[in-house]
Design an enzyme around this catalytic site. Structure first.
Site, mmCIF file in Angstrom:
data_model
loop_
_atom_site.group_PDB
_atom_site.id
_atom_site.type_symbol
_atom_site.label_atom_id
_atom_site.label_comp_id
_atom_site.label_asym_id
_atom_site.label_seq_id
_atom_site.Cartn_x
_atom_site.Cartn_y
_atom_site.Cartn_z
ATOM 1 N N ARG A 164 0.836 -1.210 0.000
ATOM 2 C CA ARG A 164 0.000 0.000 0.000
ATOM 3 C C ARG A 164 0.866 1.254 0.000
ATOM 4 O O ARG A 164 0.560 2.240 -0.679
ATOM 5 C CB ARG A 164 -0.926 0.017 1.220
ATOM 6 N N GLU B 202 -12.676 -14.330 10.936
ATOM 7 C CA GLU B 202 -12.819 -13.752 9.596
ATOM 8 C C GLU B 202 -12.590 -14.808 8.512
ATOM 9 O O GLU B 202 -11.453 -15.071 8.137
ATOM 10 C CB GLU B 202 -11.810 -12.590 9.427
ATOM 11 N N ARG C 55 -9.327 -0.889 4.124
ATOM 12 C CA ARG C 55 -9.201 -0.025 2.943
ATOM 13 C C ARG C 55 -10.337 0.979 2.792
ATOM 14 O O ARG C 55 -10.104 2.136 2.432
ATOM 15 C CB ARG C 55 -9.103 -0.886 1.675
ATOM 16 N N LYS D 40 -16.519 -11.688 11.235
ATOM 17 C CA LYS D 40 -16.135 -10.660 10.250
ATOM 18 C C LYS D 40 -16.230 -11.282 8.864
ATOM 19 O O LYS D 40 -15.275 -11.881 8.368
ATOM 20 C CB LYS D 40 -14.717 -10.168 10.542
ATOM 21 N N GLY E 274 -11.948 -4.755 -0.892
ATOM 22 C CA GLY E 274 -11.562 -4.210 -2.187
ATOM 23 C C GLY E 274 -12.690 -3.424 -2.858
ATOM 24 O O GLY E 274 -12.521 -2.901 -3.959
HETATM 25 P P1 13P Z 1 -10.452 -4.580 4.092
HETATM 26 O O1 13P Z 1 -11.592 -3.802 4.672
HETATM 27 O O2 13P Z 1 -9.440 -3.733 3.402
HETATM 28 O O3 13P Z 1 -10.909 -5.757 3.280
HETATM 29 O O4 13P Z 1 -9.654 -5.201 5.319
HETATM 30 C C1 13P Z 1 -10.336 -5.753 6.370
HETATM 31 C C2 13P Z 1 -9.450 -6.660 7.095
HETATM 32 O O5 13P Z 1 -9.206 -6.480 8.254
HETATM 33 C C3 13P Z 1 -8.869 -7.804 6.375
HETATM 34 O O6 13P Z 1 -8.340 -8.722 7.289
#
Ligand code: 13P
Length: 339
Positions: free
Chosen positions: A33, A177, A294, A219, A263
């Protein structure tokens, strides 16, 4: 396992119209990034950037918890205050990413599994001592020709469940997640099917590990067509597919659901969350919010460019994006108030 404390933390993270800020980019992700934004990829620039984030005025109006990376939890502001103390002072609960990244899955190298279970109990204990009250583990599921395999979904769910149990033993709320990636040209229906399968398997494994669901946050990805798909679904379609998929797979006792952005553009992610609340508002059995990286950070990172003179403007846009997501969670977002 102190269930009272787990519920207290999960409830505080899901409180009001707030959500989570993921600022836990690993070194490779952070370097990528920074390189794209023309910022030197050094520890000092990462510290400066994370300082910019944690000292953003008003961030606590929209953000209840911030997910840190191992390097970040030990870092301080220019005046020597630990970031973790800055967050506590602002009323933002610090969390920590504890997985150690993904590797190719043995026997299915186009798929990933996540490392980090070895020695995790010791690391969790240390992080609790440093002040972290919740953690994150990211599993990655790839859609492709013949993918994901059942074995991949199961291996990722098993690791997530073992991690979640270890967290709760240390009174740390686990964020689990299972990210179904947006990479590829798959349809929204395919994303729905894979997301549902992954989450259902996850809850089977969480149950097998005796994980306490009110002290856990899921998540997930939103249910959305692949980045290269020819079909672009409407905001309504994404919102409806996402919530229906979650209603079919997530037990009502779960402490909360907080989306990754995956994304999507910041505005897209915000619009989708808003529409979910407009369409389903009081029919949701769990708090439904955001845990974006992001979609909150990108405009600020692009504006900052590593330059001190841009810090204030970058902080303003960061706080603004977070406030748009908070408005979306309340079902009060509108494109007219966005930029
Ligand atoms: P993004 O919102 O950029 O997808 O990242 C969330 C995140 O914590 C990924 O592990």
């Amino acid at each position: 396992m102190n269930k009272e404390e787990l519920i207290q933390t999960a409830t505080a993270l899901m409180a009001g119209d707030k959500g989570l800020l993921a600022m836990d980019e690993s070194l490779p992700t952070s370097n990528k990034r920074f390189a794209e934004a023309g910022i030197p990829q050094t520890e000092e620039y990462r510290r400066k950037y994370r300082q910019l984030i944690v000292t953003t005025p008003g961030l606590n109006e929209s953000i209840s918890g911030a997910i840190l990376f191992d390097e970040t939890i030990y870092q301080s502001t220019d005046d020597g205050t630990l970031f973790i103390d800055v967050l506590y002072k602002a009323g933002i609960i610090p969390g920590i990413k504890v997985d150690e990244g993904t590797v190719d899955m043995p026997g299915s190298p186009k798929e990933k599994i996540t490392n980090g279970l070895e020695g995790l109990d010791i690391r969790l204990n240390n992080y609790y001592g440093l002040g972290a009250r919740f953690a994150k583990w990211r599993a990655v599921i790839t859609i492709g020709d013949g993918l994901p395999t059942t074995a991949n979904i199961k291996a990722n769910a098993e690791a997530l469940a073992k991690y979640a149990r270890l967290c709760q033993e240390d009174d740390i709320v686990p964020i689990v997640e299972p990210e179904v990636l947006m990479d590829g040209d798959h349809t929204i229906d395919r994303c729905y099917a894979v997301t549902e399968a992954a989450i259902k398997e996850l809850f089977i494994q969480l149950d097998a590990q005796g994980v306490f669901l009110p002290g856990l946050i899921l998540k997930p990805n939103m249910v959305i067509a692949g980045r290269d798909s020819k079909t672009k679904n409407s905001t309504d379609e994404v919102a409806k597919a996402t919530v229906e998929c979650l209603l079919a797979s997530v037990p009502p006792e779960v402490g909360g659901v907080a989306f990754l952005s995956g994304g999507q553009s910041p505005q897209e992610a915000t619009r989708h969350l808003h529409e979910m609340h407009v369409l389903f508002g009081d029919k949701l059995p769990w708090p439904l919010t955001f845990s974006f990286a992001r979609a909150i950070q990108q405009p600020a990172l692009d504006l900052w460019k590593g330059k001190d003179e841009n810090v204030v403007a970058a902080q303003e846009i960061l706080a603004f994006r977070a406030s748009m997501d908070s408005a979306a969670r309340a079902g009060r977002y509108s494109v007219d108030i966005d930029i």
